[in-house]
Scaffold this motif. Structure first.
Motif, short mmCIF file in Angstrom:
data_model
loop_
_atom_site.label_atom_id
_atom_site.label_comp_id
_atom_site.label_asym_id
_atom_site.label_seq_id
_atom_site.Cartn_x
_atom_site.Cartn_y
_atom_site.Cartn_z
N TRP A 297 0.84 -1.21 0.00
CA TRP A 297 0.00 0.00 0.00
C TRP A 297 0.87 1.25 0.00
O TRP A 297 0.59 2.22 -0.73
N ASP A 300 2.21 2.33 -3.32
CA ASP A 300 1.20 2.92 -4.19
C ASP A 300 0.79 4.33 -3.76
O ASP A 300 0.42 5.15 -4.60
N HIS A 301 0.87 4.64 -2.47
CA HIS A 301 0.26 5.86 -1.97
C HIS A 301 1.24 6.86 -1.34
O HIS A 301 0.85 8.00 -1.09
N ARG A 326 5.16 -8.61 -6.46
CA ARG A 326 4.31 -7.42 -6.45
C ARG A 326 5.06 -6.20 -5.95
O ARG A 326 4.90 -5.08 -6.48
N LYS A 330 5.92 -2.59 -8.12
CA LYS A 330 5.40 -1.30 -7.66
C LYS A 330 6.49 -0.24 -7.45
O LYS A 330 6.19 0.95 -7.32
#
Length: 370
Positions: A297, A300-301, A326, A330
């Motif tokens: 997370w 991504d943020h 993953r 990212k």
């Protein structure tokens, strides 16, 4: 007698052998009918099982160093330390002892380097935690007396102890050998366990109303070490690596604190904080911090700084293979990511000993002395 001492193990084995011999001797007498002989037989069998299990558990603990003391085993180390105003030298570090590295030239720091056991006292977090600091031979040589060195924080997994890093994973010996083989530059290693308030698994998170573990590793530890040893204060002077929970901490701190660390290595790392009996409530309803504890997370943020990451996994034997892929997907500029993927390798010391030498060399190529 300490939990990891040879005396305790030999005593457990001796008691097991003696009780087995006594059982063989007494068994004919206990073969009669009646509840007393039956209870005697059951009692002897159970006692042998308990002693045998204890012997095996003690040997396993000596090998993998899950617990370093009786207090650690029984959860009696629960207090969060405070700053000691009487610390000698730098107020964040207290020297507790020294030991040899166990390589050729041991006894002479100029040849073998030195391992110092210290107590680190967090200025902001108010946490006190022990650590082992490996100083390479160059640190003690005349021609390097004004040289600063890169530093790498190294964490074991949970519930392992810092001694794992010296004995089981052999970080100082590996670093010494890598430098001798000219595969890496001399670096200082700061070796610790990820939980600084045992027996709780704090997982490098600032817990509301509890241990401020993220602050300790991201801010307090680099400041204390740089104030005591010849280590720079810029991000390029600092790396972070660890296995399992320690690998999660390394990636989390480097990802979320690029102002402190330039590179991080996760050996068989977790990518999300685990909330269980060992951790307790880590977030106390703070949903944003709970999301932030998920590294996928965060990628991504949250902004990605000029950080470098190295991840290790295996196609067979590790459960984090897909999550590692993953994570790699990212990462984007200005950050960089590399990986080591073994064909087979479990979540254990043998796998990590295969990965540590190239991981240290990789870190060495991304850190600077000044």
């Amino acid at each position: 007698m300490g939990l990891t001492s040879t005396t305790v193990l030999l005593l457990a084995v001796l008691c097991t052998v003696l009780l087995f011999a006594a059982t063989v001797w007494l068994w004919p007498r206990l073969a009669r009918q009646g509840w007393v002989p039956v209870l005697g037989r059951v009692g002897l069998v159970l006692a042998i099982q308990v002693l045998l299990f204890s012997s095996v558990a003690l040997e396993a603990n000596r090998t993998f160093l899950f617990y370093g003391s009786w207090a650690d085993l029984f959860g009696q180390q629960t207090g969060v330390g405070v700053l000691d105003p009487h610390a000698i030298g730098n107020p964040g570090v207290k020297l507790l002892g020294k030991q040899e590295v166990g390589v050729p030239g041991s006894g002479s720091p100029q040849l073998s380097g030195e391992v110092q056991k210290i107590s680190v006292q967090g200025e902001r977090s108010r946490i006190v935690s022990p650590a082992y600091v490996y100083l390479p031979p160059e640190y003690f040589k005349k021609e390097y007396e004004h040289t600063t060195f890169p530093a790498v924080v190294v964490l074991t997994g949970f519930p392992g102890t810092a001694e794992n890093l010296l004995k089981g994973l052999r970080y100082p010996k590996t670093a010494w050998t890598q430098v001798k083989q000219k595969k890496m530059q001399p670096m200082i290693l700061v070796m610790m366990r990820p939980t600084v308030t045992p027996p709780r698994n704090t997982q490098c998170i600032d817990i509301p109303g509890g241990p401020q573990t993220e602050t300790f590793f991201a801010k307090d530890l680099p400041k204390a070490i740089s104030g005591t040893f010849r280590v720079g204060t810029a991000p390029r002077n600092w790396g972070f690596m660890g296995d399992s929970t320690g690998g999660y901490c390394a990636l989390k701190i480097v990802l979320q604190h690029p102002e402190a660390y330039a590179a991080g290595v996760g050996l068989s790392a977790d990518y999300k904080a685990e909330v269980d009996r060992d951790s307790g409530d880590l977030f106390h309803g703070n949903k944003q911090e709970e999301k932030r504890s998920d590294l996928l997370w965060s990628l991504d943020h949250l902004p990605q700084g000029h950080s470098s990451f190295l991840l290790t996994t295996s196609k067979h034997g590790e459960v984090n293979y897909r999550a590692t892929q993953r994570f790699i997907a990212k990462v984007h500029s200005p950050a960089h990511v590399s990986s080591i993927t073994l064909d087979t390798g479990g979540h254990n010391f043998n796998t990590w000993r295969r990965e540590i030498p190239p991981a240290l060399a990789w870190l060495s190529g991304r850190l600077r002395a000044r």
